[in-house]
Design a protein around this motif. Structure first.
Motif, mmCIF file in Angstrom:
data_model
loop_
_atom_site.group_PDB
_atom_site.id
_atom_site.type_symbol
_atom_site.label_atom_id
_atom_site.label_comp_id
_atom_site.label_asym_id
_atom_site.label_seq_id
_atom_site.Cartn_x
_atom_site.Cartn_y
_atom_site.Cartn_z
ATOM 1 N N ALA A 138 0.821 -1.210 0.000
ATOM 2 C CA ALA A 138 0.000 0.000 0.000
ATOM 3 C C ALA A 138 0.859 1.266 0.000
ATOM 4 O O ALA A 138 0.649 2.173 -0.825
ATOM 5 N N ARG A 139 1.809 1.357 0.935
ATOM 6 C CA ARG A 139 2.587 2.603 1.050
ATOM 7 C C ARG A 139 3.444 2.874 -0.176
ATOM 8 O O ARG A 139 3.379 3.975 -0.744
ATOM 9 N N LEU A 191 3.213 1.803 -3.293
ATOM 10 C CA LEU A 191 2.431 2.055 -4.504
ATOM 11 C C LEU A 191 1.733 3.409 -4.432
ATOM 12 O O LEU A 191 1.634 4.128 -5.437
ATOM 13 N N THR A 192 1.231 3.753 -3.255
ATOM 14 C CA THR A 192 0.600 5.064 -3.089
ATOM 15 C C THR A 192 1.619 6.174 -3.328
ATOM 16 O O THR A 192 1.331 7.181 -3.996
ATOM 17 N N HIS A 193 2.833 5.977 -2.784
ATOM 18 C CA HIS A 193 3.897 6.959 -2.983
ATOM 19 C C HIS A 193 4.250 7.073 -4.465
ATOM 20 O O HIS A 193 4.458 8.194 -4.971
ATOM 21 N N ARG A 248 2.308 6.482 -7.054
ATOM 22 C CA ARG A 248 1.230 7.187 -7.760
ATOM 23 C C ARG A 248 1.270 8.688 -7.497
ATOM 24 O O ARG A 248 1.165 9.501 -8.424
ATOM 25 N N ASP A 249 1.428 9.061 -6.227
ATOM 26 C CA ASP A 249 1.419 10.484 -5.880
ATOM 27 C C ASP A 249 2.604 11.206 -6.499
ATOM 28 O O ASP A 249 2.481 12.345 -6.976
ATOM 29 N N GLU A 305 -5.505 10.584 -10.821
ATOM 30 C CA GLU A 305 -6.403 11.033 -9.764
ATOM 31 C C GLU A 305 -7.432 9.961 -9.404
ATOM 32 O O GLU A 305 -7.798 9.795 -8.238
ATOM 33 N N CYS A 342 -7.049 6.661 -9.879
ATOM 34 C CA CYS A 342 -6.449 5.351 -9.617
ATOM 35 C C CYS A 342 -6.431 5.039 -8.121
ATOM 36 O O CYS A 342 -5.864 5.782 -7.314
ATOM 37 N N ARG A 343 -7.040 3.923 -7.763
ATOM 38 C CA ARG A 343 -7.064 3.466 -6.368
ATOM 39 C C ARG A 343 -6.080 2.317 -6.191
ATOM 40 O O ARG A 343 -5.869 1.513 -7.098
ATOM 41 N N ILE A 344 -5.493 2.231 -5.024
ATOM 42 C CA ILE A 344 -4.630 1.108 -4.650
ATOM 43 C C ILE A 344 -5.445 0.246 -3.694
ATOM 44 O O ILE A 344 -5.785 0.687 -2.588
ATOM 45 N N ASP A 366 -11.589 -2.982 2.081
ATOM 46 C CA ASP A 366 -11.672 -2.255 0.823
ATOM 47 C C ASP A 366 -11.478 -3.252 -0.312
ATOM 48 O O ASP A 366 -10.354 -3.683 -0.588
#
Length: 850
Positions: free
Chosen positions: A407-408, A410-412, A414-415, A465, A467-469, A478
């Motif tokens: 999670a962390r 991949l989120t990083h 993407r951002d 914007e 795209c969800r992880i 989730d």
């Protein structure tokens, strides 16, 4: 007919049922009804009477190579036409999509028992492709079975709530909602089975509705259902039941809890048909056929591969099979990208001890896969067609803690990408990736319109914007949900994403999960399926080892399906012919517990009896085969070490004929194209390989088997026998240039060159004796068949052969591989040695003494 006519028919139906036809007509005319209308009412009544009689009195016709009572939908059906309407609204074309579904579902229903039979317990298996529409097929089978009188429908929908809920929703939409008064439900969208108070309200004679029950393969749930059905037994004697086992290889086979409960449910139903559906049938084909279990003893069928489906062979290619030219075998699409071995430990902990505290590294290959996914999503938005969802799958481990660790980072990633959309260096890297991929797989090759990188740039901010992880596993809250608008998601998961559940719009996969068995590997391939509107865009990142395993699996699938097709085209069934599964040195076929009853099968044709059943009837084709047979016999007369002439029995045996004459004959003889087992190139290649690897099959015994009472057929000077009688089967849609004689070779004929009394030997005993007496010698038997071949009076489903020329039938018997020979292609199969089947004596077809 008009509504007015229908109403008139309903009004006078009682009168037509109460009086003889002539009296009923007089009474109708007394009402002042015109003769034309009276004639119409009579015709309608006769059609209805015939239809009702057909439903009440099961009859059989020949469909393919099987007797059946069901040959397709009727005009008055309700459930199947409703499905057709829904599919057309969803954009399914009549040809080939709806017609293919109609044909394949009719084939399955035709193999079930008639619902009016007093009692039955059928076991069958339907083999599809991963993500190929198996749910639509079994829904269609249920609809057609309901239209013919099946009442209870139990669907075993995998082991996860997500798949059960998805299946319930599909069945309600396609079966219940179009005809709500025809259905009762024991389960709901968010409710698995719970016992109902009054079974009579569902199964009593006053309730004419069909009953739908969609349950997980969960011991607690199945136990409740089994106990409830047992209590309802007084109402189930006239309740034809169809049990659909979705993902039939999962939990069904060799489990201490689920398997007995499924059998218990079936034992409560005097009329039950169990049909398993799966794309990975390896475990099901290895169940002990002699045990009271779920071996598909009655039928196994392949579903046709749908047009536009991405399957194992399409993506990974496969190896050439026996007799195939390797240059003609497709290598697959250029859509697989390699993950270096060194990257694996960056995305998956090496041991369980390493799980705690593990956090994946965004390697170059993982970064490329994620960035390519964003580019694909942007390209699909520009095209504006096809599935509105876009999904990427990351599958590295079954451990939920490992999933969550993504999670962390991949989120990083993407951002940071969203912040870098104005960075020339970042955009340059994306341009290079897109240009490289679209050059390797041009859109035009798939009938799609190419998209340039410059077109993508404006879409990328919106893609990032939205795209969800998502961590989709058994402990996450989730989850993937495609029911509330378009989804763009990078899904990290394990078993909950590995079977049955559809990943909508899946375009990119990153896969390093190690597996140990064929079925597990195949079901992990969520990238299989349809890619309408983006067939050029899917990509899979995986290790070279995994790609090699999938290529091997594509080969196994092709061979397996070829074997299964024999059931519908040859005189075989699952209790006489076991599907062979090619083995792999690093992979099991299925879990060890599911293979305990498997046996080593013959290598290719080894230990098999091959015979011709199908023939053309035109003179040119038949004369070519007569010429090939006469050439072979002349060569056998001249080159055999010993000739045994038994003209009084209609038999000749030419011993130790060099193999060159046999392969030469096979090159000249023309097998009918409908018979996949009788492939001359495959057989010749196999003979040559056996000779090269172990020195066997270098010599052959060539035999002629005729009927002493038949008209004379001359093969060579001094070599003549009487012609055999083989009438044709009566087919539902006869083709004058095609005949199916169903059986050519008797068990006695397969032992024509063996010493000693073989008349009472079973098939296996004959092969054992052949192994002892002639371990390296093949047998080829030639049958001259009379072109007229009238059937006997007791053969009601037979008709005269009526060929334009006499027919030459061929039987081949291959000895079991032994010693060095046994290393040629290893296979396993179900063990049929304990199955007892009463075999007909086909020698009676020729008027011989039993």
């Amino acid at each position: 007919m008009t509504d007015e006519f229908d109403g008139m028919y309903d009004t006078f139906k009682a009168l037509l049922d109460s009086f003889p036809p002539s009296e009923a007509v007089k009474r109708l005319e007394q009402f002042g009804i015109s003769p034309d209308v009276v004639a119409g009412i009579r015709e309608r009544h006769e059609q209805q009477t015939i239809r009702i009689k057909e439903l009440e009195e099961p009859h059989a016709v020949v469909l393919g190579n099987r007797d059946t009572w069901y040959t397709g939908p009727h005009a008055k059906d309700k459930c199947w036409p409703a499905i057709v309407d829904l599919l057309r609204k969803d954009g399914w074309p009549q040809e080939p999509a709806v017609s293919s579904l109609d044909d394949s579902s009719t084939r399955v229903v035709s193999l079930l028992n008639h619902p009016k039979e007093k009692a039955f317990s059928t076991r069958g298996l339907v083999v599809g492709y991963v993500q190929s529409g198996k749910t639509t097929n079994f829904t269609s089978v249920m609809a057609k079975a309901a239209d013919r009188g099946y009442k209870l429908f139990i669907v075993l929908a995998g082991i996860h709530n997500g798949l059960r809920r998805q299946t319930q929703a599909r069945l309600v939409q396609q079966l219940v909602e179009p005809n709500p008064t025809m259905w009762s439900q024991l389960t709901g969208l968010d409710k698995d089975f719970t016992p109902q108070e009054n079974p009579a309200s569902y199964f009593g004679k006053s309730n004419k509705t069909h009953v739908l029950c969609v349950v997980k393969k969960n011991a607690t749930v199945l136990r409740k259902l089994a106990q409830w059905l047992e209590k309802a037994s007084n109402y189930l004697e006239d309740c034809p039941a169809l049990i659909i086992d979705d993902e039939a290889d999962q939990a069904t086979v060799a489990t201490k809890s689920i398997n007995p409960l499924i059998l218990s449910i079936m034992s409560s139903l005097p009329k039950s048909a169990y049909v398993g559906y799966t794309a990975s049938p390896f475990a099901n084909l290895l169940i002990d056929p002699s045990a009271a279990d779920l071996y598909p003893k009655d039928f196994v069928v392949n579903l046709p591969k749908p047009a536009g489906h991405f399957g194992t062979e399409v993506l990974f290619g496969r190896y050439a099979l026996d007799g195939e030219d390797p240059e003609q075998v497709d290598d697959g699409y250029d859509m697989i990208r390699s993950i270096p071995v060194d990257d694996v430990l960056c995305v998956r902990p090496e041991t369980r001890a390493d799980v705690e505290g593990f956090e994946p590294v965004i390697t170059d290959t993982l970064r490329a896969a994620v960035e390519y996914f964003w580019l694909v999503t942007a390209a699909r938005r520009i095209r504006g067609i096809g599935n509105p969802h876009s999904t990427m799958l990351i599958h590295t481990s079954v451990n939920t803690a490992v999933h969550n660790s993504f999670a962390r980072p991949l989120t990083h990633l993407r951002d940071k990408a969203a912040q870098s959309l104005t960075d020339p260096g970042f955009l340059s890297r994306l341009r290079g990736l897109w240009d490289q991929e679209t050059e390797r797989v041009p859109a035009e090759d798939f009938g799609e319109k190419g998209v340039t990188f410059d077109q993508l740039v404006s879409e990328l901010p919106g893609v990032l914007e939205s795209c969800r992880i998502i961590m989709d596993n058994s402990s996450s809250e989730d989850r993937l949900d495609y029911e509330n608008g378009p989804v763009v998601a990078i899904a990290v998961g394990g078993n909950t994403l590995s079977r049955g559940l559809t990943l909508e719009g899946l375009s990119v996969s990153y896969f390093v999960r190690s597996v140990s068995a064929y079925d597990t590997l195949l079901q992990m391939g969520r990238w299989f399926g349809f890619r309408n509107g983006y067939a050029d865009l899917p990509r899979i990142w995986m290790t070279d080892e995994l790609a090699g395993w999938f290529r091997h699996l594509a080969t196994v699938e092709t061979e397996m399906r070829r074997d299964i097709d024999i059931y519908m085209t040859e005189d075989e069934n699952p209790l006489t012919f076991a599907v062979r599964l090619r083995t792999h040195p690093a992979l099991r076929v299925t879990a060890a517990a599911k293979m305990r009853d498997a046996v080593t099968a013959a290598a290719s044709y080894g230990g098999k009896r091959v015979q011709t059943h199908y023939f053309h009837t035109n003179a040119e084709w038949l004369r070519g085969n007569i010429g090939a047979a006469r050439t072979l016999i002349a060569a056998s007369v001249a080159n055999a070490v010993r000739v045994e002439a038994r003209p009084d029995e209609g038999r000749y045996v030419f011993r130790d004929v060099p193999h060159e004459f046999v392969t030469g004959f096979l090159s000249e003889y023309r097998f009918h194209e409908r018979s996949p087992e009788n492939d001359a190139d495959l057989i010749i290649e196999y003979i040559k390989r056996r000779i090269a690897t172990a020195g066997s099959l270098g010599r052959w015994n060539v035999a002629i088997v005729g009927n002493p009472k038949g008209g004379e057929f001359i093969f060579a000077p001094g070599v003549a026998v009487g012609r055999n009688n083989r009438a044709r089967l009566v087919l539902n849609n006869p083709d004058p240039d095609f005949v199916d004689i169903k059986t050519l070779m008797s068990r006695r004929d397969a032992a024509v060159d063996l010493a000693g009394d073989t008349t009472k030997l079973a098939e296996k005993a004959i092969m054992d004796r052949r192994g002892a007496q002639l371990p390296d010698t093949g047998l080829l038997v030639i049958y001259p068949i009379d072109k007229l071949s009238e059937p006997g009076p007791e053969k009601k489903l037979r008709a005269p052969l009526n060929a334009e020329e006499h027919v030459i039938g061929v039987g081949l018997v291959f000895p079991e591989p032994q010693g060095a020979d046994s290393t040629v292609d290893k296979y396993i199969s179900a063990d049929l040695s304990n199955v007892r089947i009463e075999e007909e004596d086909y020698s009676l077809l020729d008027g011989e003494d039993a």
